[in-house]
Design a protein around this motif. Sequence first.
Motif, mmCIF file in Angstrom:
data_model
loop_
_atom_site.group_PDB
_atom_site.id
_atom_site.type_symbol
_atom_site.label_atom_id
_atom_site.label_comp_id
_atom_site.label_asym_id
_atom_site.label_seq_id
_atom_site.Cartn_x
_atom_site.Cartn_y
_atom_site.Cartn_z
ATOM 1 N N UNK A 155 11.748 19.368 -13.249
ATOM 2 C CA UNK A 155 12.792 18.370 -13.380
ATOM 3 C C UNK A 155 12.406 17.132 -12.598
ATOM 4 N N UNK A 156 13.316 16.189 -12.561
ATOM 5 C CA UNK A 156 13.048 14.893 -11.929
ATOM 6 C C UNK A 156 14.163 14.587 -10.936
ATOM 7 N N UNK A 157 13.770 14.141 -9.753
ATOM 8 C CA UNK A 157 14.719 13.621 -8.781
ATOM 9 C C UNK A 157 14.572 12.122 -8.667
ATOM 10 N N UNK A 158 15.682 11.431 -8.602
ATOM 11 C CA UNK A 158 15.686 9.966 -8.495
ATOM 12 C C UNK A 158 16.455 9.572 -7.245
ATOM 13 N N UNK A 159 15.857 8.711 -6.439
ATOM 14 C CA UNK A 159 16.511 8.193 -5.244
ATOM 15 C C UNK A 159 16.519 6.676 -5.308
ATOM 16 N N UNK A 160 17.591 6.085 -4.843
ATOM 17 C CA UNK A 160 17.716 4.623 -4.811
ATOM 18 C C UNK A 160 18.636 4.238 -3.678
ATOM 19 N N UNK A 161 18.546 2.984 -3.271
ATOM 20 C CA UNK A 161 19.455 2.469 -2.266
ATOM 21 C C UNK A 161 20.776 2.047 -2.889
ATOM 22 N N UNK A 162 21.669 1.577 -2.046
ATOM 23 C CA UNK A 162 22.964 1.136 -2.540
ATOM 24 C C UNK A 162 23.922 2.300 -2.744
ATOM 25 N N UNK A 166 26.171 10.865 -6.970
ATOM 26 C CA UNK A 166 25.370 12.036 -7.333
ATOM 27 C C UNK A 166 25.964 12.797 -8.504
ATOM 28 N N UNK A 167 27.280 12.970 -8.523
ATOM 29 C CA UNK A 167 27.902 13.812 -9.538
ATOM 30 C C UNK A 167 27.683 13.268 -10.947
ATOM 31 N N UNK A 168 27.813 11.974 -11.116
ATOM 32 C CA UNK A 168 27.647 11.386 -12.449
ATOM 33 C C UNK A 168 26.223 10.926 -12.709
ATOM 34 N N UNK A 169 25.375 10.944 -11.680
ATOM 35 C CA UNK A 169 23.998 10.482 -11.854
ATOM 36 C C UNK A 169 23.907 8.991 -12.110
ATOM 37 N N UNK A 170 24.778 8.231 -11.434
ATOM 38 C CA UNK A 170 24.920 6.800 -11.702
ATOM 39 C C UNK A 170 24.621 5.975 -10.456
ATOM 40 N N UNK A 188 17.245 8.630 -18.135
ATOM 41 C CA UNK A 188 15.976 9.322 -17.911
ATOM 42 C C UNK A 188 15.918 10.662 -18.633
ATOM 43 N N UNK A 189 17.030 11.376 -18.726
ATOM 44 C CA UNK A 189 17.010 12.625 -19.489
ATOM 45 C C UNK A 189 16.720 12.363 -20.956
ATOM 46 N N UNK A 190 17.315 11.308 -21.503
ATOM 47 C CA UNK A 190 17.043 10.970 -22.899
ATOM 48 C C UNK A 190 15.574 10.615 -23.104
ATOM 49 N N UNK A 191 14.988 9.988 -22.113
ATOM 50 C CA UNK A 191 13.607 9.509 -22.248
ATOM 51 C C UNK A 191 12.591 10.627 -22.008
ATOM 52 N N UNK A 192 12.901 11.592 -21.107
ATOM 53 C CA UNK A 192 11.912 12.587 -20.714
ATOM 54 C C UNK A 192 12.180 13.989 -21.251
ATOM 55 N N UNK A 193 13.434 14.288 -21.582
ATOM 56 C CA UNK A 193 13.780 15.644 -21.990
ATOM 57 C C UNK A 193 13.846 16.631 -20.848
ATOM 58 N N UNK A 196 17.516 15.811 -14.808
ATOM 59 C CA UNK A 196 17.396 14.714 -13.844
ATOM 60 C C UNK A 196 18.559 14.790 -12.862
ATOM 61 N N UNK A 197 18.251 14.648 -11.585
ATOM 62 C CA UNK A 197 19.269 14.601 -10.530
ATOM 63 C C UNK A 197 19.070 13.322 -9.735
ATOM 64 N N UNK A 198 20.164 12.694 -9.339
ATOM 65 C CA UNK A 198 20.130 11.350 -8.755
ATOM 66 C C UNK A 198 20.924 11.350 -7.456
#
Length: 399
Positions: A155-162, A166-170, A188-193, A196-198
């Motif tokens: 799977x994929x983990x995504x981290x960002x500032x701001x 987490x719950x909505x992945x937004x 990202x899920x649509x693009x990679x299949x 994804x967790x954010x």
Amino acid sequence: MPRTAASTLVSPVPRAADSDRRRTSASVVLRSVLEHGPVARSTVARLTGLSPAAVTEHCARLAGLGLLREEAAPRRSNGVGRPHVPVDLDTGRFVVGGVHVAVPYTTVALLDLRGRVVARRELKHERPDPHRVLARAADGLAALLARAPDRRPLGIGVAAGGWVDRESGTVVEHELLGWREVPVRELLEDRTGLPVHVDGHARALVSGERLFGRARGSRSVLHLFVGNMVDAAFATNDEVHHGPRSQAGAIAHLPVPGGTERCVCGRTGCLQAELSERTLCRRARAAGVTDSGNPMHVVAAAAAGDAVARRLLVERARATGRAAGLLLDVLNPETVVVTEVGAMRFDDCLAALREAAGKRRAASVVPTSFPDSVLAVAGGSVMLDVLFRDPLGASPEAI
């Protein structure tokens, strides 16, 4: 009563239905192997408080999923008795993808099950359009995976500032990129299949530090991230505090007494405006240290003996220490981890930071465990935290 390894691993997790208990026990076993492996099953049973039969069952199931493996050569305990076959994480089969979205560029990486970076790449932002940034991140991960055909992604983990929910992945709001309500997980899920967790990068790094870094075993951890974005995260008893819609840790606009920097919010003296890498680089340009907007050029100048560059970094570390001291007073964590370029690389910067945080607690303030890979580890740790919390449910598609 002294705190034992078993209490550290077991007590924070609630026990409910049988399926929940199985997942909880599998997590406890996998975490124990992460911390102590290669390790005998009997030792895992002793550390976790689970029965030997339960540990054997969980190890067999985790091995069947490709997460554990047996060591090739049996070991004999103290040279006597029946030899045992230690188990360890299988780090050669699976990887997780890590994506960290910074202001000037995105880092994409592959990490093994011990949080070690297998491959990474930086993708400079041509423009901060979120669809374009995330599409390039997906393509970058695909290119890294193509060069590792023997590894399968969990799977994929995504981290960002701001502000990251987490719950909505937004990404709810990222002021410096101009992002608002960006559905990162969906895109990202649509693009990679892949699953994804954010999460926010400060919270991601708390998880990374607790799994793989200096904060392993700490009962409470504060992480302070000081880059272009400035934010914080707090964890206690193995749980990271998120707050309503994951808005906890938003410290960017805390007022700094005597601050002079104009903030994007319109006020003067906000913490992020005073400490950001943009401010560091602007001050370095004004002082003739560099003509670049890259903070690593300031670090390089300081390492080469530029006294002005070193002074700028020490001053920034000292201001970071004052912010850490304030958070220490409020939260009283056992360990404070700071991600800041000066403290990561120069002893005098770390000393200035600790002194400003308060001499009484200076020893509890440590720099990040990942100075050369912090952004890659931030992204990957989001997914690895999910895996170690629920190894039986994480990414069944890949398994």
